[in-house]
Design an enzyme around this catalytic site. Structure first.
Site, short mmCIF file in Angstrom:
data_model
loop_
_atom_site.label_atom_id
_atom_site.label_comp_id
_atom_site.label_asym_id
_atom_site.label_seq_id
_atom_site.Cartn_x
_atom_site.Cartn_y
_atom_site.Cartn_z
N MET A 30 -14.56 -20.23 -11.79
CA MET A 30 -16.27 -19.98 -11.43
C MET A 30 -17.08 -20.21 -12.63
SD MET A 30 -15.66 -16.71 -8.82
CE MET A 30 -15.36 -15.55 -9.91
N ALA A 32 -18.50 -20.43 -16.59
CA ALA A 32 -18.69 -19.61 -17.47
C ALA A 32 -17.30 -19.68 -18.38
CB ALA A 32 -18.96 -18.05 -17.32
N LEU A 33 -16.94 -21.10 -18.80
CA LEU A 33 -15.65 -21.54 -19.14
C LEU A 33 -15.56 -21.07 -20.77
CD1 LEU A 33 -15.73 -25.06 -17.74
CD2 LEU A 33 -14.99 -23.12 -16.59
N HIS A 34 -14.22 -20.63 -20.72
CA HIS A 34 -13.73 -20.32 -22.33
C HIS A 34 -12.64 -20.72 -22.31
CE1 HIS A 34 -11.12 -17.74 -19.95
NE2 HIS A 34 -12.02 -17.13 -19.31
N HIS A 37 -9.88 -21.13 -19.68
CA HIS A 37 -9.83 -21.98 -18.78
C HIS A 37 -9.36 -23.45 -19.49
CE1 HIS A 37 -13.30 -19.36 -17.40
NE2 HIS A 37 -12.30 -19.70 -16.21
N GLN A 148 -2.40 -16.63 -15.73
CA GLN A 148 -1.72 -15.34 -15.60
C GLN A 148 -2.35 -13.89 -15.52
OE1 GLN A 148 1.93 -15.51 -17.52
NE2 GLN A 148 2.61 -13.37 -16.84
N MET A 184 -9.01 -13.22 -22.53
CA MET A 184 -10.27 -14.10 -22.33
C MET A 184 -10.73 -13.98 -20.95
SD MET A 184 -9.98 -17.51 -24.91
CE MET A 184 -9.82 -17.32 -26.69
N SER A 186 -14.62 -14.43 -18.50
CA SER A 186 -16.01 -14.81 -18.38
C SER A 186 -16.77 -13.64 -18.53
CB SER A 186 -16.03 -15.69 -17.08
OG SER A 186 -15.32 -16.56 -17.02
#
Ligand code: PAF
Length: 282
Positions: A30, A32-34, A37, A148, A184, A186
């Site tokens: 969705m 707001a990548l960190h 991802h 996970q 982590m 978003s």
């Protein structure tokens, strides 16, 4: 990196991939990548020939309008990060493309609806089931990659794939954590600095409970300790803290070292809801 906005755009690339026998890996997100991802992306790159990352904030999985309205979007930064990872395609549909009309179908995941996220976010898994089915039908990946951290989400997607005989292999990637242990997410972007500090209560509770269970403390006592720790944190409030079987998601009332088990937690930091989980006996 190609950006495609509709299923029809993707179709021509997909037909080419069929001719060349290449495997397709899908990483649904969705945005707001960190780094979590990007871990999924790297795994997909290592296991498939063509990697597609979808970015779509799916309205049907939000049971809280405010949460949907405030969901972080960082599309330009996301695209930069994906370019650096040499992603092949980004699927970036508009809401009207995915939902020209409100879907009539509803998916009931049976017993999984009554525990944890299913119980606290009514309708959430229906929305996840619908969007993941749509993405699988549009992209037609050989493999799809999920984190996970959303343990119960992986459970419902496994059920979807199995019960509907979908031809896609699921790959579940371990939770990526910040240096201090916070999973982590978003949603971490929306925490104030004080909430961010107190958010460590999620992983601290999981680790403390794990140690206590392995030292033979009864589960009800462990839960009492965790409730007490939450009382000390003014910005944190606990929604659930459950010991479960990590595949059936049945709740245990006592710990048994001979059974697979994980602990799942959901808590609010101010208005931000976070989840996490830790395997005790994998
Ligand atoms: O885990 C998520 O980010 C979402 O639930 C997913 C799988 C992309 C579906 O919208």
């Amino acid at each position: 990196m190609h950006i495609v906005y509709t299923g029809a755009d993707w179709q021509k690339y997909w037909l080419n991939s069929l001719k060349s026998d290449k495997t397709i890996g899908l990483v649904p997100t969705m945005g707001a990548l960190h780094e979590g991802h990007l871990d999924l992306v790297r795994k997909a790159k290592s296991e498939t020939d063509i990697v597609v990352v979808s970015i779509f904030v799916n309205p049907t999985q939000f049971n809280n309008q405010e949460d949907y309205d405030n969901y972080p979007t960082t599309i330009n930064e996301d695209l930069d990060k994906l370019r650096k990872e040499n992603v092949d395609f980004v699927f970036l549909p508009k809401t009207e493309t995915i939902y020209p009309e409100k879907p009539e179908l509803s998916i009931n995941f049976g017993d999984l609806e009554n525990v944890l996220e299913g119980a606290f976010r009514p309708g959430h898994f229906n929305g996840v089931g619908i969007i993941v089915s749509k993405l699988f039908n549009i992209i037609r990946p050989h493999k799809a990659f999920f984190g996970q951290k959303d343990l119960q989400q992986t459970g419902i997607i496994k059920r979807l794939v199995k019960d509907l005989s979908m031809d896609v292999q699921l790959v579940i990637v371990p939770t990526k954590r910040e240096n201090d242990g916070l999973a982590m997410s978003s949603r971490n972007l929306r925490l104030s600095s004080e909430e961010r500090k107190q958010a460590l209560i999620l992983i601290n509770s999981l680790e403390k409970a794990k140690q206590e269970l392995l030292a033979s403390k009864p589960w009800f006592e462990v839960q009492n300790h965790i409730n007490h720790d939450f009382e000390e944190m003014p910005l944190a409030s606990l929604e659930y803290f459950e010991l479960i079987h990590p595949e059936s998601f049945t709740r245990y009332s006592a710990f048994d070292a001979k059974q697979k088990s994980s602990i799942c937690i959901a808590a609010y930091l101010g208005k931000i809801r976070l989840i996490d989980n830790l395997p005790i006996i994998p």
